[in-house]
Scaffold this active site. Sequence first.
Site, PDB file in Angstrom:
ATOM      1  N   SER A  99      -0.540   4.582   1.625  1.00 25.89           N
ATOM      2  CA  SER A  99      -0.337   4.673   3.078  1.00 25.89           C
ATOM      3  C   SER A  99       1.112   4.976   3.412  1.00 25.89           C
ATOM      4  CB  SER A  99      -0.738   3.357   3.758  1.00 25.89           C
ATOM      5  OG  SER A  99      -2.126   3.216   3.730  1.00 25.89           O
TER       6      SER A  99
ATOM      7  N   ASP B 217       0.832  -1.212   0.000  1.00 24.73           N
ATOM      8  CA  ASP B 217       0.000   0.000   0.000  1.00 24.73           C
ATOM      9  C   ASP B 217       0.865   1.259   0.000  1.00 24.73           C
ATOM     10  OD1 ASP B 217      -1.761   2.035   0.466  1.00 24.73           O
ATOM     11  OD2 ASP B 217      -2.823   1.030   2.094  1.00 24.73           O
TER      12      ASP B 217
ATOM     13  N   TYR C  66     -13.763   4.305   5.149  1.00 22.90           N
ATOM     14  CA  TYR C  66     -13.388   5.631   4.679  1.00 22.90           C
ATOM     15  C   TYR C  66     -14.429   6.660   5.086  1.00 22.90           C
ATOM     16  CZ  TYR C  66      -9.862   3.683   1.636  1.00 22.90           C
ATOM     17  OH  TYR C  66      -8.755   3.063   1.160  1.00 22.90           O
TER      18      TYR C  66
END
Length: 384
Positions: free
Chosen positions: A131, A128, A225
């Site tokens: 991130s 990811d 989210y």
Amino acid sequence: MHIGVVRESAAGEARVALVPELVGRLTQAGYVVAVESGAGEAARFFDDAYAAAGATVIDDPVTGAADLVLSVQPLAAELLGRLEPGAATLSFFPASARLAEIGDRRDRQLTTFGMEYVPRISRAQPMDALSSQSLVAGYRAAVVAAGRLRQFFPLNMTSAGTVAPAQVVVLGAGVAGLQAIATCRRLGAVVKGYDVRAAAAEEIRSMGAVAIELTLPALEGSGGYAREMTEERAQQQRDLLAPYVAAADALITTAAVPGRQAPILVTRATIAAMRPGSVVVDLAAESGGNVEGAVPGSVVAIGDVQLWGGSNVASQMPAPASRLYAQNVVNVVLLMTRDGAFAPDFADEIVAAMALTHAGAVRHAPTQALIEQEAPSTNSGNRR
Ligand code: NAD
């Protein structure tokens, strides 16, 4: 099989997609790795270190020999013609802003993987890159705020008297916001944090900060989210946050909603009400800004308050950002490797989500829909 690593050509991009210490993971998996001379220079990774790690350092790694080209920003469009059909690229690739290029890549039979489309599932965490780069940006935001504020962050008790610690407010507590909170705390500031997601309050407290609780319902969308809010709720939130902002010496904003413009959380009038000399760092400046008047890559004065707008912030700490990005990239490449060959399995959820073009088709449904909207009669790629 051959992997090429390019020297980034986009203005202000100081990161590199592979660092010397990770070359061995690719060569052990059976790849021949060619790195463009000077590719890591801006991040202080030099040619001799790549060569010592087993890579070939050459002037032009984007040739017909490359099966896979690694970069941070999308490969410069003029280099695409030098790749053989079937070759793949792996980089960040903001597809909705590059539709013509997606069509070109489809027509050239190139495979395009976008690092920002790695799904947010636990198996994909080592890949990811959004991130990992947010973590760097969050740290940098805290250090910028501390550096620009002409005050101590920590409490100082001296024989001459006590100097109070700085008061910091962090809005948005995702990966970047939590890292900003943690860094400000390590520097000794008193920190308050806020996020629309209910789960964030506990995370804010676990970093040693106070969670601001507003008399507003939490707003959570799918997958943990945030989701976009109505203008009425946004106005209420701005009003309720204003006194916290006005009392802060430093404000750091990191709020984002996937696929949308960043929400405006703080007005110009609220910034003007901060104490003279206060500092505001807006990490969302590139996607519209959380603070009214923020300009990416610039410092704007609002009264006697400095408003710092972030622009490619992770690249401002290019060594750790490259190291983390390269780890993400290598993990993706190894996921797509079988028996020493680059052989992505498109049935794998992660591979499928990252694929933008492959075998003459656009594989990413939202991008294909945008292409059809632009030119309904001329484009015909397959939809996933
Ligand atoms: P992000 O960069 O998308 O957004 C930053 C933060 O802004 C989010 O926490 C969001 O809730 C917040 N925000 C949005 N609108 C706001 C508003 N009006 N006011 C205040 N805050 C607002 O966030 P992120 O770093 O991607 O993290 C989002 C969530 O995803 C977190 O729960 C994080 O732990 C999770 N996550 C999961 C994975 C995984 O499972 N692989 C990876 C990364 C993040």
